[in-house]
Design an enzyme around this catalytic site. Structure first.
Site, PDB file in Angstrom:
ATOM      1  N   GLN A   1       0.844  -1.204   0.000  1.00 38.27           N
ATOM      2  CA  GLN A   1       0.000   0.000   0.000  1.00 38.27           C
ATOM      3  C   GLN A   1       0.879   1.255   0.000  1.00 38.27           C
ATOM      4  O   GLN A   1       1.554   1.537   0.996  1.00 38.27           O
ATOM      5  CB  GLN A   1      -0.888  -0.003   1.250  1.00 38.27           C
ATOM      6  CG  GLN A   1      -1.722   1.242   1.429  1.00 38.27           C
ATOM      7  CD  GLN A   1      -2.564   1.194   2.697  1.00 38.27           C
ATOM      8  OE1 GLN A   1      -2.244   0.445   3.622  1.00 38.27           O
ATOM      9  NE2 GLN A   1      -3.610   1.977   2.753  1.00 38.27           N
ATOM     10  N   GLY A   2       0.848   2.021  -1.089  1.00 39.16           N
ATOM     11  CA  GLY A   2       1.679   3.222  -1.197  1.00 39.16           C
ATOM     12  C   GLY A   2       0.886   4.490  -0.971  1.00 39.16           C
ATOM     13  O   GLY A   2       0.613   5.235  -1.914  1.00 39.16           O
TER      14      GLY A   2
ATOM     15  N   GLU B   1     -10.513  -1.409   5.394  1.00 38.84           N
ATOM     16  CA  GLU B   1      -9.405  -1.733   6.289  1.00 38.84           C
ATOM     17  C   GLU B   1      -9.890  -2.220   7.649  1.00 38.84           C
ATOM     18  O   GLU B   1      -9.212  -2.972   8.316  1.00 38.84           O
ATOM     19  CB  GLU B   1      -8.499  -0.504   6.450  1.00 38.84           C
ATOM     20  CG  GLU B   1      -7.192  -0.813   7.138  1.00 38.84           C
ATOM     21  CD  GLU B   1      -6.110   0.223   6.878  1.00 38.84           C
ATOM     22  OE1 GLU B   1      -6.436   1.314   6.368  1.00 38.84           O
ATOM     23  OE2 GLU B   1      -4.952  -0.060   7.188  1.00 38.84           O
TER      24      GLU B   1
ATOM     25  N   SER C   1      -4.313   7.080  13.238  1.00 30.87           N
ATOM     26  CA  SER C   1      -3.868   7.128  14.642  1.00 30.87           C
ATOM     27  C   SER C   1      -5.060   7.406  15.579  1.00 30.87           C
ATOM     28  O   SER C   1      -6.134   7.817  15.131  1.00 30.87           O
ATOM     29  CB  SER C   1      -2.806   8.216  14.817  1.00 30.87           C
ATOM     30  OG  SER C   1      -3.417   9.484  14.665  1.00 30.87           O
TER      31      SER C   1
HETATM   32  C1  LIG Z   1       3.214  -0.656  11.535  1.00 33.11           C
HETATM   33  C2  LIG Z   1       2.861   0.352  10.512  1.00 33.11           C
HETATM   34  C3  LIG Z   1       2.549  -0.057   9.222  1.00 33.11           C
HETATM   35  C4  LIG Z   1       2.209   0.884   8.254  1.00 33.11           C
HETATM   36  N1  LIG Z   1       1.963   0.450   6.979  1.00 33.11           N
HETATM   37  C5  LIG Z   1       1.695   1.349   6.016  1.00 33.11           C
HETATM   38  C6  LIG Z   1       1.521   0.942   4.664  1.00 33.11           C
HETATM   39  O1  LIG Z   1       1.614  -0.243   4.335  1.00 33.11           O
HETATM   40  N2  LIG Z   1       1.273   1.869   3.730  1.00 33.11           N
HETATM   41  C7  LIG Z   1       1.168   3.192   4.032  1.00 33.11           C
HETATM   42  O2  LIG Z   1       0.912   3.980   3.136  1.00 33.11           O
HETATM   43  N3  LIG Z   1       1.351   3.629   5.302  1.00 33.11           N
HETATM   44  C8  LIG Z   1       1.616   2.736   6.300  1.00 33.11           C
HETATM   45  N4  LIG Z   1       1.822   3.166   7.595  1.00 33.11           N
HETATM   46  C9  LIG Z   1       1.822   4.583   7.868  1.00 33.11           C
HETATM   47  C10 LIG Z   1       0.644   5.057   8.681  1.00 33.11           C
HETATM   48  O3  LIG Z   1      -0.501   5.136   7.894  1.00 33.11           O
HETATM   49  C11 LIG Z   1       1.059   6.418   9.259  1.00 33.11           C
HETATM   50  O4  LIG Z   1       2.093   6.172  10.193  1.00 33.11           O
HETATM   51  C12 LIG Z   1      -0.083   7.107   9.940  1.00 33.11           C
HETATM   52  O5  LIG Z   1      -1.031   7.510   8.992  1.00 33.11           O
HETATM   53  C13 LIG Z   1       0.439   8.340  10.709  1.00 33.11           C
HETATM   54  O6  LIG Z   1       1.172   9.175   9.862  1.00 33.11           O
HETATM   55  P1  LIG Z   1       2.649   9.649  10.251  1.00 33.11           P
HETATM   56  O7  LIG Z   1       3.433   8.484  10.690  1.00 33.11           O
HETATM   57  O8  LIG Z   1       3.160  10.484   9.127  1.00 33.11           O
HETATM   58  O9  LIG Z   1       2.456  10.571  11.533  1.00 33.11           O
HETATM   59  P2  LIG Z   1       1.900  12.061  11.555  1.00 33.11           P
HETATM   60  O10 LIG Z   1       0.709  12.178  10.678  1.00 33.11           O
HETATM   61  O11 LIG Z   1       3.048  12.993  11.309  1.00 33.11           O
HETATM   62  O12 LIG Z   1       1.427  12.175  13.050  1.00 33.11           O
HETATM   63  C14 LIG Z   1       2.337  12.380  14.136  1.00 33.11           C
HETATM   64  C15 LIG Z   1       1.512  12.527  15.416  1.00 33.11           C
HETATM   65  O13 LIG Z   1       0.658  13.671  15.303  1.00 33.11           O
HETATM   66  C16 LIG Z   1      -0.709  13.311  15.489  1.00 33.11           C
HETATM   67  N5  LIG Z   1      -1.542  14.086  14.577  1.00 33.11           N
HETATM   68  C17 LIG Z   1      -1.388  14.235  13.240  1.00 33.11           C
HETATM   69  N6  LIG Z   1      -2.374  15.008  12.728  1.00 33.11           N
HETATM   70  C18 LIG Z   1      -3.188  15.344  13.768  1.00 33.11           C
HETATM   71  C19 LIG Z   1      -4.374  16.116  13.887  1.00 33.11           C
HETATM   72  N7  LIG Z   1      -4.922  16.690  12.804  1.00 33.11           N
HETATM   73  N8  LIG Z   1      -4.926  16.233  15.108  1.00 33.11           N
HETATM   74  C20 LIG Z   1      -4.367  15.669  16.204  1.00 33.11           C
HETATM   75  N9  LIG Z   1      -3.233  14.925  16.161  1.00 33.11           N
HETATM   76  C21 LIG Z   1      -2.650  14.755  14.959  1.00 33.11           C
HETATM   77  C22 LIG Z   1      -0.777  11.840  15.134  1.00 33.11           C
HETATM   78  O14 LIG Z   1      -1.851  11.193  15.765  1.00 33.11           O
HETATM   79  C23 LIG Z   1       0.559  11.334  15.662  1.00 33.11           C
HETATM   80  O15 LIG Z   1       0.491  11.106  17.040  1.00 33.11           O
HETATM   81  C24 LIG Z   1       2.151   2.253   8.587  1.00 33.11           C
HETATM   82  C25 LIG Z   1       2.456   2.667   9.885  1.00 33.11           C
HETATM   83  C26 LIG Z   1       2.812   1.748  10.839  1.00 33.11           C
HETATM   84  C27 LIG Z   1       3.154   2.224  12.224  1.00 33.11           C
END
Ligand SMILES: Cc1cc2nc3c(=O)[nH]c(=O)nc-3n(C[C@H](O)[C@H](O)[C@H](O)COP(=O)(O)OP(=O)(O)OC[C@H]3O[C@@H](n4cnc5c(N)ncnc54)[C@H](O)[C@@H]3O)c2cc1C
Length: 402
Positions: free
Chosen positions: A131-132, A251, A380
């Site tokens: 998934q990209g 999902e 999240s």
């Molecule tokens: C084990 C694992 C597998 C994954 N697999 C995939 C995959 O296969 N394909 C893919 O595309 N992605 C994947 N992901 C990515 C996942 O979708 C993202 O980690 C997730 O969407 C959070 O984005 P980020 O890591 O950029 O954190 P950020 O979006 O930068 O968030 C950082 C922190 O800020 C908080 N935050 C962000 N925005 C807000 C808001 N508006 N209000 C309040 N709090 C906020 C978040 O809750 C978090 O605590 C995976 C992640 C994990 C951990």
């Protein structure tokens, strides 16, 4: 959905239980309990072979319609299948993203040609998918996707440039569904397209990310002039946001119910350890274990009700209140289980065994570390609470960028 199990359902449950009992024997028996989040590195090739064995007997894509190669099971039968699968301790599937996410998306949004090209390969577990979506600047804020794709009309191909991150299992996958910006100058959710991109080509570099647990399950994926055929766009070019959101609705589907059976097994193993090492004599430990047991029963009941609501059209699968409540409930529960597991383990929880590469963790250590991710992926906790606040409670929307 009727939540009481009738004679037909009980017969179906026995059929699966028996089949799994018969087939998880001989060489396959050694695969019991292997794989799954935090343990995807375990026996991948052998699990792939097991998945193909399931496919040969019609036990993949069990919820897909028969005309698309699935088994056409009712929602309740799917619940039974996933629960029995988890109960049998059968190894984790290797193509969750293809079977649970992309397949239903292609059935809903794909062209007949796309369905004919890709669905049989997913059912037979011949092509694995990643998934990209996420990028360094686009996680929770997915509309900020910067990966670009332009149509090279003369070649009849999309040309893709950009970077994805956290791409689970890309290093083991053949294809990736990619959200990319295809309209120059577009912003936010406008001008995005949902592309199907082969990973095994020169323009794609997959770099595994090393995890706390020692393994590598997700990756950075770099696209540098990567190519895919012009007709491998799902939905209309520039309208990929709707497809991408539709996929997220799948999902939190029915397979998550099997997960609660897996959670019950993990809880049992923590209780067993507590009995063995004496931690059970601590009244606080007993209290926390009993609370976890009660909460898990509530989560399962809630999940069943949520699925019934979605099936009955009374809640939206794509980010409706029920899906968010369920995600918050199970992710927080599982993280707490990891913490309790470490408290039960005591000093042993701090020691890594010295066999294995780069170091070997026991199941409870891995549970503790990997469950930290549960409250992040798939949306999240904060994002789930935003959905509930804005869409369900009707609170003021938070300000967004341009
Ligand atoms: C084990 C694992 C597998 C994954 N697999 C995939 C995959 O296969 N394909 C893919 O595309 N992605 C994947 N992901 C990515 C996942 O979708 C993202 O980690 C997730 O969407 C959070 O984005 P980020 O890591 O950029 O954190 P950020 O979006 O930068 O968030 C950082 C922190 O800020 C908080 N935050 C962000 N925005 C807000 C808001 N508006 N209000 C309040 N709090 C906020 C978040 O809750 C978090 O605590 C995976 C992640 C994990 C951990």
């Amino acid at each position: 959905m009727n939540l009481t199990e009738g004679p037909e359902d009980r017969a179906f449950r026995s059929e699966i239980r028996e089949w799994l009992g018969d087939h998880l024997a001989g060489d396959w028996a050694s695969l019991r309990g292997l794989g799954g989040p935090g343990r995807e590195h375990q026996a991948h090739d052998e699990r792939l072979a097991w998945n193909r064995h399931l496919a040969e007997h019609g036990w993949t894509a069990v919820g897909w319609p028969v005309e698309h190669g699935g088994r056409g099971l009712s929602l309740w039968q799917q619940v039974i299948f996933h629960e029995e699968y988890a109960r049998s301790d059968a190894p984790a599937g290797v193509n969750h993203l293809g079977e649970q996410l992309l397949g239903p998306t292609l059935i809903a949004f794909g062209t007949p040609e796309q369905q004919r090209r890709f669905l049989p390969e997913i059912v037979a577990v011949r092509e694995l998918w990643a998934q990209g979506y996420s990028e360094p600047g686009a996680g929770s804020d997915l509309a900020n996707v910067q990966t670009r794709a332009r149509l090279d009309e003369s070649a009849g191909e999309w040309v893709i440039d950009g970077q994805k991150v956290w791409t689970s299992l890309a290093h083991l996958s053949d294809w990736c569904f990619v959200v990319a910006r295809t309209e120059g100058g577009s912003t936010r959710h406008h001008g995005l397209s949902f592309l199907l991109v082969p990973l095994r080509q020169d323009g794609v570099e997959v770099r595994p990310i090393e995890q706390l647990t020692g393994g590598s399950e997700f990756n950075e994926v770099f696209f540098s002039g990567a190519r895919t055929a012009a007709d491998l766009v799902v939905g209309e070019p520039g309208r990929g946001w709707g497809v991408a959101m539709g996929l997220l609705g799948f999902e939190r589907g029915v397979s998550t119910l099997g997960q609660t059976v897996g959670f019950a097994r993990e809880l049992d193993s923590v209780v067993t350890r507590a009995k063995q090492n004496g931690a059970i004599d601590d009244p606080v430990v007993r209290d926390r274990l009993a609370t976890l047991k009660a909460e898990l029963a509530v989560i399962r009941s809630y999940a069943l009700r949520a699925l019934a609501l979605v099936e009955g059209g009374q809640d939206s699968a794509a980010g409706g209140g029920a899906g968010s409540i369920f995600k918050l409930a199970w992710a927080g529960w599982h993280r707490t289980l990891g913490e309790v597991a470490m408290d039960v383990a005591g000093r042993d929880g701090l020691l890594a065994r010295d066999s294995g590469t780069p170091y070997d963790l026991d199941d409870h250590q891995r549970l503790f570390l990997f469950s930290r991710a549960d409250t992040i992926y798939g949306g999240s906790d904060e994002i789930q609470r935003n959905i509930l606040a804005e869409r369900v409670l009707g609170l003021p929307r938070e300000p967004k960028g341009a």
